[in-house]
Write an enzyme that holds these catalytic residues in place. Sequence first.
Site, mmCIF file in Angstrom:
data_model
loop_
_atom_site.group_PDB
_atom_site.id
_atom_site.type_symbol
_atom_site.label_atom_id
_atom_site.label_comp_id
_atom_site.label_asym_id
_atom_site.label_seq_id
_atom_site.Cartn_x
_atom_site.Cartn_y
_atom_site.Cartn_z
ATOM 1 N N GLY A 42 20.596 -1.605 33.617
ATOM 2 C CA GLY A 42 21.748 -0.710 33.716
ATOM 3 C C GLY A 42 22.643 -0.848 32.494
ATOM 4 O O GLY A 42 22.151 -0.997 31.372
ATOM 5 N N SER A 82 0.730 7.649 5.359
ATOM 6 C CA SER A 82 -0.490 7.808 6.155
ATOM 7 C C SER A 82 -1.675 8.185 5.267
ATOM 8 O O SER A 82 -2.796 7.717 5.473
ATOM 9 C CB SER A 82 -0.283 8.899 7.206
ATOM 10 O OG SER A 82 0.673 8.477 8.136
ATOM 11 N N ARG A 107 20.722 -9.818 39.896
ATOM 12 C CA ARG A 107 21.715 -8.759 40.034
ATOM 13 C C ARG A 107 21.692 -8.197 41.460
ATOM 14 O O ARG A 107 20.626 -7.845 41.972
ATOM 15 C CB ARG A 107 21.384 -7.652 39.027
ATOM 16 C CG ARG A 107 22.167 -6.399 39.169
ATOM 17 C CD ARG A 107 23.558 -6.550 38.630
ATOM 18 N NE ARG A 107 24.268 -5.280 38.635
ATOM 19 C CZ ARG A 107 25.573 -5.172 38.434
ATOM 20 N NH1 ARG A 107 26.302 -6.258 38.212
ATOM 21 N NH2 ARG A 107 26.149 -3.999 38.443
ATOM 22 N N ARG A 125 -3.955 -4.583 12.341
ATOM 23 C CA ARG A 125 -3.606 -3.834 13.564
ATOM 24 C C ARG A 125 -3.720 -4.713 14.808
ATOM 25 O O ARG A 125 -3.017 -4.472 15.796
ATOM 26 C CB ARG A 125 -4.475 -2.576 13.655
ATOM 27 C CG ARG A 125 -4.027 -1.565 12.610
ATOM 28 C CD ARG A 125 -4.956 -0.394 12.384
ATOM 29 N NE ARG A 125 -4.432 0.397 11.264
ATOM 30 C CZ ARG A 125 -5.155 1.211 10.516
ATOM 31 N NH1 ARG A 125 -6.442 1.357 10.751
ATOM 32 N NH2 ARG A 125 -4.588 1.873 9.523
ATOM 33 N N TRP A 141 8.716 0.513 1.706
ATOM 34 C CA TRP A 141 8.622 -0.069 3.056
ATOM 35 C C TRP A 141 7.873 -1.388 3.048
ATOM 36 O O TRP A 141 7.075 -1.647 3.945
ATOM 37 C CB TRP A 141 7.900 0.877 4.024
ATOM 38 C CG TRP A 141 8.315 2.296 3.954
ATOM 39 C CD1 TRP A 141 7.603 3.333 3.471
ATOM 40 C CD2 TRP A 141 9.581 2.830 4.387
ATOM 41 N NE1 TRP A 141 8.340 4.496 3.564
ATOM 42 C CE2 TRP A 141 9.550 4.215 4.123
ATOM 43 C CE3 TRP A 141 10.716 2.269 4.965
ATOM 44 C CZ2 TRP A 141 10.619 5.044 4.421
ATOM 45 C CZ3 TRP A 141 11.774 3.098 5.253
ATOM 46 C CH2 TRP A 141 11.714 4.472 4.981
ATOM 47 N N LEU A 154 0.835 -1.204 0.000
ATOM 48 C CA LEU A 154 0.000 0.000 0.000
ATOM 49 C C LEU A 154 0.871 1.256 0.000
ATOM 50 O O LEU A 154 0.674 2.155 -0.814
ATOM 51 C CB LEU A 154 -0.920 -0.018 1.240
ATOM 52 C CG LEU A 154 -1.791 1.217 1.476
ATOM 53 C CD1 LEU A 154 -2.852 1.355 0.394
ATOM 54 C CD2 LEU A 154 -2.491 1.131 2.844
ATOM 55 N N SER A 155 1.861 1.309 0.896
ATOM 56 C CA SER A 155 2.657 2.535 1.084
ATOM 57 C C SER A 155 3.461 2.891 -0.149
ATOM 58 O O SER A 155 3.970 2.024 -0.860
ATOM 59 C CB SER A 155 3.624 2.366 2.257
ATOM 60 O OG SER A 155 2.935 1.987 3.401
ATOM 61 N N GLU A 211 1.547 -0.098 9.777
ATOM 62 C CA GLU A 211 0.090 -0.371 9.778
ATOM 63 C C GLU A 211 -0.678 0.788 10.406
ATOM 64 O O GLU A 211 -1.670 0.592 11.110
ATOM 65 C CB GLU A 211 -0.201 -1.728 10.414
ATOM 66 C CG GLU A 211 0.520 -2.806 9.615
ATOM 67 C CD GLU A 211 -0.060 -4.177 9.682
ATOM 68 O OE1 GLU A 211 -1.215 -4.338 10.089
ATOM 69 O OE2 GLU A 211 0.657 -5.113 9.275
HETATM 70 N N1 CAA Z 1 -12.242 0.386 8.013
HETATM 71 C C1 CAA Z 1 -13.081 0.293 6.962
HETATM 72 N N2 CAA Z 1 -13.297 1.305 6.094
HETATM 73 C C2 CAA Z 1 -12.619 2.449 6.310
HETATM 74 C C3 CAA Z 1 -11.714 2.617 7.383
HETATM 75 C C4 CAA Z 1 -11.547 1.516 8.262
HETATM 76 N N3 CAA Z 1 -10.698 1.571 9.294
HETATM 77 N N4 CAA Z 1 -11.179 3.856 7.324
HETATM 78 C C5 CAA Z 1 -11.725 4.453 6.261
HETATM 79 N N5 CAA Z 1 -12.590 3.606 5.658
HETATM 80 C C6 CAA Z 1 -13.428 3.879 4.472
HETATM 81 C C7 CAA Z 1 -14.429 4.979 4.794
HETATM 82 O O1 CAA Z 1 -15.613 4.435 5.336
HETATM 83 C C8 CAA Z 1 -14.659 5.580 3.430
HETATM 84 O O2 CAA Z 1 -15.511 4.760 2.683
HETATM 85 P P1 CAA Z 1 -16.799 5.377 1.893
HETATM 86 O O3 CAA Z 1 -16.287 6.452 1.000
HETATM 87 O O4 CAA Z 1 -17.382 4.205 1.190
HETATM 88 O O5 CAA Z 1 -17.673 5.939 2.961
HETATM 89 C C9 CAA Z 1 -13.302 5.458 2.756
HETATM 90 O O6 CAA Z 1 -12.618 4.408 3.434
HETATM 91 C C10 CAA Z 1 -12.501 6.731 2.837
HETATM 92 O O7 CAA Z 1 -12.382 7.063 4.193
HETATM 93 P P2 CAA Z 1 -11.876 8.461 4.694
HETATM 94 O O8 CAA Z 1 -12.584 9.575 3.969
HETATM 95 O O9 CAA Z 1 -11.964 8.418 6.176
HETATM 96 O O10 CAA Z 1 -10.357 8.456 4.190
HETATM 97 P P3 CAA Z 1 -9.202 9.431 4.612
HETATM 98 O O11 CAA Z 1 -8.379 9.612 3.410
HETATM 99 O O12 CAA Z 1 -9.712 10.629 5.330
HETATM 100 O O13 CAA Z 1 -8.319 8.638 5.704
HETATM 101 C C11 CAA Z 1 -7.209 6.942 6.917
HETATM 102 C C12 CAA Z 1 -8.377 7.354 6.008
HETATM 103 C C13 CAA Z 1 -7.824 6.275 8.119
HETATM 104 C C14 CAA Z 1 -6.324 8.072 7.379
HETATM 105 C C15 CAA Z 1 -6.435 5.953 6.036
HETATM 106 O O14 CAA Z 1 -5.819 6.613 4.959
HETATM 107 C C16 CAA Z 1 -5.390 5.145 6.773
HETATM 108 O O15 CAA Z 1 -5.731 4.211 7.497
HETATM 109 N N6 CAA Z 1 -4.100 5.480 6.585
HETATM 110 C C17 CAA Z 1 -3.007 4.687 7.138
HETATM 111 C C18 CAA Z 1 -2.571 3.642 6.151
HETATM 112 C C19 CAA Z 1 -1.791 2.564 6.793
HETATM 113 O O16 CAA Z 1 -2.135 2.027 7.851
HETATM 114 N N7 CAA Z 1 -0.709 2.151 6.119
HETATM 115 C C20 CAA Z 1 0.074 1.043 6.562
HETATM 116 C C21 CAA Z 1 0.706 0.364 5.402
HETATM 117 S S1 CAA Z 1 0.680 -1.380 5.487
HETATM 118 C C22 CAA Z 1 1.913 -1.843 6.518
HETATM 119 O O17 CAA Z 1 2.490 -1.074 7.261
HETATM 120 C C23 CAA Z 1 2.193 -3.301 6.499
HETATM 121 C C24 CAA Z 1 3.553 -3.676 6.982
HETATM 122 O O18 CAA Z 1 4.516 -3.608 6.268
HETATM 123 C C25 CAA Z 1 3.747 -4.225 8.345
#
Ligand code: CAA
Length: 379
Positions: A339, A132, A268, A243, A156, A125-126, A363
């Site tokens: 320590g 974010s 210790r 998560r 990443w 995804l990233s 995540e």
């Molecule tokens: N569960 C289900 N649906 C969700 C949701 C959730 N937690 N969060 C948002 N949505 C849905 C909303 O309902 C909305 O859907 P509709 O349009 O159908 O209503 C849609 O997604 C858009 O939502 P928002 O308008 O809230 O979106 P946003 O852009 O304002 O922000 C955010 C959403 C929560 C900030 C999101 O972008 C996010 O979670 N960002 C973080 C991404 C992340 O966790 N990346 C990690 C990468 S993976 C990784 O790290 C794996 C690894 O290597 C270990």
Amino acid sequence: MNFEYTEEHLAVRDAAREFAQAELLPGVIERDTEAKFPTEQIKKMGELGFMGMMVDPKYNGGGMDTVSYVLAMEEISKIDASASVSMSVNNSLVCWGLEKYGNEEQKEKYLKPLASGEIIGAFCLSEPEAGSDATSQKTEAVLDGDHYILNGTKNWITNGNTASVYLVIAQTDPAKGHKGISAFIVEKGLDGFIVGKKEDKLGIRGSDTHSLMFTDVKVPVANRIGEEGFGFTFAMETLNGGRIGIAAQALGIASGAYELALAYSKERKAFGKTISQHQAIQFKLADMATSIEAARLLVYKSAILKDQGKDYSYASAMAKLYASQVAMDVTVEAVQVHGGYGYVKEYHVERLMRDAKITQIYEGTSEIQKIVISRAILR
Ligand code: CAA
């Protein structure tokens, strides 16, 4: 309310504990120092059923509940958080996403070998400019007959080089914003798919984190997960469960550091008695134990909600937010209890302290968890 483990939970926890002690502990310091992926160990984890724990047995999974998965994650993470992040990504993101939203052919072809641990997967995804802010995907997939042409860069990516199958999120219709994002299964080895540089990280150094480059990669339409435009929801829902896995990882890192600090404090001696007999250390241990227990309750609650088929998005964000803070606080204190010995590799706690930090970043950072929680509260 029932705080008892089932027999099955205890058996899974004990099996994971034994495996971690016997197979992960030897060599964990060297793998961290040399940034070496635990290839053999992950293979054995697959053979023992730790790579597809919650998948239906008809797709080669263990058919277990999320609580069992959390218990195993905790035990593996106490010893080797690099191994546990591979396990978490494969179980929570890749296998869960495919089982929930893949079609029958995709499950036969990809989920079966992923759940048995024969191969491992990555979740992509990233991007360089979309961490974010996951809606700002730049990777693009353009339909061309029975294929999509994929172009872009992912950053990443856990299991970036060792994976054989990648779930890739990409724009299919930029004009539609998050509703124009789709999810694809991309196989390693396709023309134009290049695994980029390996990151040299502060912690979880044994995990292989890479950037990925896609240049005109031909991905069959048959490899799209769900409908076009479903990719953002797919990613968000998958991350809700991811998560829980990372919260369990944070819990394990904290518990591992606490157990080491407790044991060390009883050995210790300073000022004529063991340091565990000094109130300054007793209070640290009391704080560590209390915060770990509170984190454990949040992590288990999110797992139980998922097992009950209830909404767990906000519970899993709370569990990850809190458990990752506890992992940071407890590991810093565990180094302090040790320590000077805490500052050298041999005693393990400095590694756990470095490993803890990533649980507040991947995540979804802690700030992202607060967005998820506050939106749920204010909805
Ligand atoms: N569960 C289900 N649906 C969700 C949701 C959730 N937690 N969060 C948002 N949505 C849905 C909303 O309902 C909305 O859907 P509709 O349009 O159908 O209503 C849609 O997604 C858009 O939502 P928002 O308008 O809230 O979106 P946003 O852009 O304002 O922000 C955010 C959403 C929560 C900030 C999101 O972008 C996010 O979670 N960002 C973080 C991404 C992340 O966790 N990346 C990690 C990468 S993976 C990784 O790290 C794996 C690894 O290597 C270990």
